[in-house]
Enzyme design. Structure first.
Site, mmCIF file in Angstrom:
data_model
loop_
_atom_site.group_PDB
_atom_site.id
_atom_site.type_symbol
_atom_site.label_atom_id
_atom_site.label_comp_id
_atom_site.label_asym_id
_atom_site.label_seq_id
_atom_site.Cartn_x
_atom_site.Cartn_y
_atom_site.Cartn_z
ATOM 1 N N SER A 1 0.829 -1.204 0.000
ATOM 2 C CA SER A 1 0.000 0.000 0.000
ATOM 3 C C SER A 1 0.865 1.255 0.000
ATOM 4 O O SER A 1 1.989 1.260 0.509
ATOM 5 C CB SER A 1 -0.917 0.014 1.223
ATOM 6 O OG SER A 1 -0.193 0.366 2.392
ATOM 7 N N GLU B 1 6.890 -0.200 -5.095
ATOM 8 C CA GLU B 1 5.850 -0.487 -6.086
ATOM 9 C C GLU B 1 4.547 -0.481 -5.307
ATOM 10 O O GLU B 1 4.238 -1.427 -4.593
ATOM 11 C CB GLU B 1 6.122 -1.830 -6.770
ATOM 12 C CG GLU B 1 5.348 -2.015 -8.067
ATOM 13 C CD GLU B 1 3.917 -2.449 -7.833
ATOM 14 O OE1 GLU B 1 3.015 -1.564 -7.876
ATOM 15 O OE2 GLU B 1 3.690 -3.636 -7.600
ATOM 16 N N LEU B 2 3.795 0.601 -5.453
ATOM 17 C CA LEU B 2 2.646 0.839 -4.591
ATOM 18 C C LEU B 2 1.351 0.663 -5.377
ATOM 19 O O LEU B 2 1.291 -0.091 -6.323
ATOM 20 C CB LEU B 2 2.781 2.219 -3.950
ATOM 21 C CG LEU B 2 4.124 2.444 -3.224
ATOM 22 C CD1 LEU B 2 4.217 3.855 -2.672
ATOM 23 C CD2 LEU B 2 4.351 1.410 -2.137
#
Length: 476
Positions: A232, A251-252
């Site tokens: 998240s 990497e959200l």
């Protein structure tokens, strides 16, 4: 073997340990415990970091052919165990078996891609005589491993997203400590068994199943030189703030949008977008969430899209025909239900779905949802899509950009001027023409801008983050 009498180990320096009965792993569809995993504590995490730091030189000394051999063996081992791994994904993540098998194949492809990338991420000869000062000098660069890496992975791709961090670390020559999601640790543990069959240096890798509190050293310990986190945006940016001097790759999430222009084949767009919105119950950071359709085809698209969503089979993910399985937990489904209800209170209309039973959430389509509503502005991470319409292409582009996220976007148009305009103007990591934003090839540079993260994954591009550029200048 999945039974409650079995406790699966974590790994410190490659050694399996089961000092306790740890935590139960749930069958996400049935909601019952199926096995147990030992829990690592803060002391175990510290030991893992020590082992990684001690192994850094030996890991770095591996020749390219040795790293390639290890990666190819891992690809072969995953392929040999593909049905077992698919069943683990199906149980621990609730992913339909057909999609789970596809994830296993992607993990094989990712290991193979990393093996190829070993020989591609290298240095260059740099001419220095571009000015008089540089005359009689020549420069050469090489890439050297950054050192011990902390790898933190989410639940939604419990095998392939683990491989997307482990494979480039091996290819770059970096020891690593992996923390898989506590909701889906079984594939990572199975991968640990395979890592033990390779020629990786002793102590060069660990897999710790632990709480976030006990994992704090992975973020804060200076012996860890790079943190790679997928999850998240809220957690990711908090971790970056605590990571001090180490390199960070995030990497959200996203609220991925797709634009459908009037000149595209509607049957094709409907098929791809239906898949992109609802595969694995929308639990993907590039799941189609916002669908922006040209006025001239909006009514037709809406009718057919709703029809298609209603036809999707929900149920037991072990059944071959199932498209919609459970969300990762009942709490996740309740959160999504709350956001759908809030969207309706703010004027949105539910065209289909919206129902929840436990962790099962119906494929849901809404329209007329205000942009400020969380169902549009935040990441839904569930089987929900929101329709809107546009008249001018520039307004559709502006709508895509009115987001704090920027991971990937899809544009269905045959007009190459518009395609290039989208590529120029959309504030995302990738623009996909004639394709959904949910599409990804595992060797491509993958990542986002704005609140969707920093850095890129894909073995070759992850290796660039996991190495440092070192220059040598020679005076002739």
């Amino acid at each position: 073997m999945l039974d409650l009498d079995t406790t699966h180990p974590y790994f410190i320096g490659g050694e399996p340990l089961t000092p306790n009965r740890g935590m139960a792993v749930l069958d996400k569809y049935r909601g019952v415990p199926v096995t147990r995993v030992a829990r690592a504590d803060a002391k175990a995490v510290s030991q893992a970091i020590c082992r990684a730091a001690a192994a850094a030189q030996e890991m770095r000394a591996l020749d390219v052919y040795q790293r390639q051999s290890i990666l190819r063996k891992l690809a072969s081992l995953v392929k040999q165990r593909r049905e077992e791994l698919a069943e683990l994904i199906c149980v621990e993540a609730g992913k339909p078996i057909v999609v789970a098998r596809a994830e296993v194949q992607r993990a094989v492809d990712t290991f193979k891609s990393a093996a190829e990338a070993c020989g591609q991420v290298s240095g260059e000869v740099l001419p220095m005589d571009l000015t008089e000062r540089g005359s009689q000098h020549v420069g050469m660069t090489m890439r050297v491993p950054v050192g011990p890496c902390a790898l933190i992975t989410p639940f939604n791709f419990p095998l392939n997203l683990v491989v997307h961090k482990v494979a480039p670390a091996i290819a770059a020559g970096c020891p690593f400590v992996l923390k898989p999601s506590p909701q889906t640790p079984l594939c990572a543990i199975a991968l640990g068994q395979m890592l033990r069959e390779t020629a990786l240096p002793p102590g060069s890798w660990s897999i710790v199943t632990c709480s976030n509190e006990d994992a704090a050293a992975l973020v804060e310990d200076d012996r860890i030189r790079l943190l790679s986190f997928t999850g998240s945006d809220l957690v990711g940016w908090q971790l970056k703030a605590k990571a001090a001097k180490k390199k960070v790759v995030l990497e959200l999430g996203g609220n991925a949008a797709v634009i459908v222009d009037r000149d595209w084949d509607m049957a094709d767009a409907l098929e791809r977008i239906t898949f992109g919105a609802f595969y694995q119950s929308g639990q993907s950071c590039i799941s189609v969430q916002r669908i922006i359709v040209h006025d001239d085809v909006y009514e037709h698209f809406r009718h057919r899209f709703v029809e298609g969503a209603r036809r999707l089979k929900m149920g037991d993910p072990r059944e071959e025909e199932t498209i919609i399985g459970p969300m990762i937990s009942e709490q996740a489904a309740e959160r999504l239900e709350s956001r759908v209800n809030a969207a309706v209170e703010q004027g949105g209309r539910v065209l289909c779905g919206g129902g929840r039973k436990g962790a099962m959430f119906e494929p849901t389509v809404l329209e007329a949802v205000p942009e400020a509503c969380e169902l549009v502005s935040e990441e839904a991470f569930g089987p929900v899509a929101v329709l809107s319409r546009f008249r001018e292409f520039k307004h559709a582009l502006a709508e895509v950009n009115r987001s704090r996220f920027g991971l990937q976007a899809g544009v269905f148009t045959r007009d190459m001027v518009k395609a290039h305009q989208a590529w120029d103007e959309l504030e995302v990591g990738a623009v996909l023409i004639g394709e959904i934003p949910s599409w990804r090839a595992d060797h491509m540079p993958y990542g986002g801008v704005k609140d969707s993260g920093i850095g890129r994954e894909g073995p070759r591009y992850a290796m660039e983050a996991m190495t440092e550029l070192r220059l040598m200048v020679v005076r002739r």
